[in-house]
Scaffold this motif. Sequence first.
Motif, PDB file in Angstrom:
ATOM      1  N   VAL A   1      -7.277   4.007  -2.840  1.00  0.00           N
ATOM      2  CA  VAL A   1      -5.920   3.181  -2.268  1.00  0.00           C
ATOM      3  C   VAL A   1      -5.274   3.145  -3.325  1.00  0.00           C
ATOM      4  O   VAL A   1      -5.570   2.721  -4.528  1.00  0.00           O
ATOM      5  CB  VAL A   1      -6.342   1.954  -1.803  1.00  0.00           C
ATOM      6  CG1 VAL A   1      -5.183   1.338  -1.173  1.00  0.00           C
ATOM      7  CG2 VAL A   1      -7.284   1.964  -0.622  1.00  0.00           C
TER       8      VAL A   1
ATOM      9  N   LEU B   1      -8.664  -6.439  -0.816  1.00  0.00           N
ATOM     10  CA  LEU B   1      -8.414  -5.092   0.142  1.00  0.00           C
ATOM     11  C   LEU B   1      -9.474  -5.404   1.162  1.00  0.00           C
ATOM     12  O   LEU B   1     -10.589  -5.546   0.968  1.00  0.00           O
ATOM     13  CB  LEU B   1      -8.668  -3.799  -0.516  1.00  0.00           C
ATOM     14  CG  LEU B   1      -7.520  -3.247  -1.533  1.00  0.00           C
ATOM     15  CD1 LEU B   1      -7.988  -1.780  -1.854  1.00  0.00           C
ATOM     16  CD2 LEU B   1      -6.213  -3.293  -0.457  1.00  0.00           C
TER      17      LEU B   1
ATOM     18  N   GLU C   1     -12.318   4.340  -4.825  1.00  0.00           N
ATOM     19  CA  GLU C   1     -13.229   4.183  -3.665  1.00  0.00           C
ATOM     20  C   GLU C   1     -14.517   4.647  -3.278  1.00  0.00           C
ATOM     21  O   GLU C   1     -15.033   5.296  -4.378  1.00  0.00           O
ATOM     22  CB  GLU C   1     -12.346   3.629  -2.169  1.00  0.00           C
ATOM     23  CG  GLU C   1     -11.252   2.343  -2.649  1.00  0.00           C
ATOM     24  CD  GLU C   1     -11.793   1.081  -2.567  1.00  0.00           C
ATOM     25  OE1 GLU C   1     -13.138   0.730  -2.614  1.00  0.00           O
ATOM     26  OE2 GLU C   1     -11.203   0.338  -2.698  1.00  0.00           O
TER      27      GLU C   1
ATOM     28  N   TYR D   1     -11.065  -3.471   4.905  1.00  0.00           N
ATOM     29  CA  TYR D   1     -11.173  -1.980   5.697  1.00  0.00           C
ATOM     30  C   TYR D   1     -11.853  -2.388   6.909  1.00  0.00           C
ATOM     31  O   TYR D   1     -12.913  -2.922   7.061  1.00  0.00           O
ATOM     32  CB  TYR D   1     -11.710  -0.975   4.717  1.00  0.00           C
ATOM     33  CG  TYR D   1     -11.945   0.185   5.566  1.00  0.00           C
ATOM     34  CD1 TYR D   1     -10.621   1.015   5.912  1.00  0.00           C
ATOM     35  CD2 TYR D   1     -12.987   0.606   6.336  1.00  0.00           C
ATOM     36  CE1 TYR D   1     -10.727   2.193   6.603  1.00  0.00           C
ATOM     37  CE2 TYR D   1     -13.288   1.790   6.964  1.00  0.00           C
ATOM     38  CZ  TYR D   1     -11.996   2.622   7.195  1.00  0.00           C
ATOM     39  OH  TYR D   1     -12.272   3.676   7.766  1.00  0.00           O
TER      40      TYR D   1
ATOM     41  N   ILE E   1      -6.466  -0.465   6.612  1.00  0.00           N
ATOM     42  CA  ILE E   1      -6.648  -0.826   5.490  1.00  0.00           C
ATOM     43  C   ILE E   1      -5.457  -1.832   5.161  1.00  0.00           C
ATOM     44  O   ILE E   1      -4.340  -1.758   5.700  1.00  0.00           O
ATOM     45  CB  ILE E   1      -6.454   0.437   4.315  1.00  0.00           C
ATOM     46  CG1 ILE E   1      -6.675  -0.303   2.998  1.00  0.00           C
ATOM     47  CG2 ILE E   1      -5.177   0.839   4.377  1.00  0.00           C
ATOM     48  CD1 ILE E   1      -8.340  -0.542   2.507  1.00  0.00           C
TER      49      ILE E   1
ATOM     50  N   ILE F   1       0.915  -1.235  -0.005  1.00  0.00           N
ATOM     51  CA  ILE F   1      -0.091  -0.059  -0.028  1.00  0.00           C
ATOM     52  C   ILE F   1       0.913   1.240  -0.027  1.00  0.00           C
ATOM     53  O   ILE F   1       1.694   1.256   0.906  1.00  0.00           O
ATOM     54  CB  ILE F   1      -1.001   0.028   1.110  1.00  0.00           C
ATOM     55  CG1 ILE F   1      -1.911  -1.126   1.188  1.00  0.00           C
ATOM     56  CG2 ILE F   1      -1.654   1.401   1.331  1.00  0.00           C
ATOM     57  CD1 ILE F   1      -2.590  -1.606   2.623  1.00  0.00           C
TER      58      ILE F   1
ATOM     59  N   LEU G   1      -4.115  -5.053   2.575  1.00  0.00           N
ATOM     60  CA  LEU G   1      -4.017  -6.031   1.402  1.00  0.00           C
ATOM     61  C   LEU G   1      -3.599  -7.448   1.919  1.00  0.00           C
ATOM     62  O   LEU G   1      -2.751  -7.876   2.492  1.00  0.00           O
ATOM     63  CB  LEU G   1      -2.704  -5.421   0.704  1.00  0.00           C
ATOM     64  CG  LEU G   1      -2.395  -6.174  -0.562  1.00  0.00           C
ATOM     65  CD1 LEU G   1      -3.519  -5.954  -1.660  1.00  0.00           C
ATOM     66  CD2 LEU G   1      -1.126  -5.694  -1.191  1.00  0.00           C
TER      67      LEU G   1
END
Length: 283
Positions: free
Chosen positions: A44, A61, A95, A63, A127, A23, A129
């Motif tokens: 992102v 992803l 997003e 969140y 956030i 990220i 990954l």
Amino acid sequence: MRKIFTVLGIVCASVAMNAQIVINEVYGGGGGTSAGIVLNQDYVELINKGTSSVTLTGAYLQYSSATSTSAVGASNIQALPNITLNPGQTFLIGEGTTTTSVGAALPTVDFAPTTNVLNMSATAGKIFLTSNNTPVASATDSNIIDFVGYGSTAVWFEGTAAAPAPSNTTSISRTNGVDTNNNGADFTAGTPTPQNSTSGTLAVSDFGKEKSLFVKNTFVKNNEIVFGANAKDVKVFNMFGQVIKTASVKADGTLNVSDLAKGNYIVTGTVNNEAVSQKILKD
């Protein structure tokens, strides 16, 4: 960075620091109608900060709110397309937004999800990954490739401190591409600089001899960008992709940027007949 994907998309802990996608930048201030919002959409941005091409297959992803210690909810788990990035290449994911959002539009995004769109907090959140869609339930889950906890209320983050809080007018981005697994040290808040994959190497990592000779001080404190080599056709771009300065400079020469506001900019030029670029942060 929690895990490393090889160019075949296989998790391989032995592949040192090469070929890793992390990220790179987060902006959660978009999608609203408040005065002062600079972009009309959250985003992102990922980056391949390694030295060879990388493919992420089956990545997601995820969140969650800054203070949550529960597993990520299903509606906040977003499937990503298969991503292949060259060294230094970025990948822009659009997003949360609404039809009434204020602010400038993003550059053309590389991925515009239609389901499980993430509506992120402007000031604090987490956030992730991940390598699969198993909901993240702790900061040490094995499917986490990379994650960023940002803002003072974030309960999970890499290292000893969370990344600083962004806002409606600022994003958080990696400082010169650094990934020391310490969010507080690796990220700074500044002017949003969304970059899609067609931005080429307009990224924050330097790869190759020419780039290492280009900008010597990517954190500009004294209103002077210092160059390490003869550079032709130097251009400074703002966050909207507008050229705001041009020059040609000699090795160890400088470019005065005292007239520029604090924030992030992209500097491009030609060194030894090679096109190079570098993201800078002016203090």
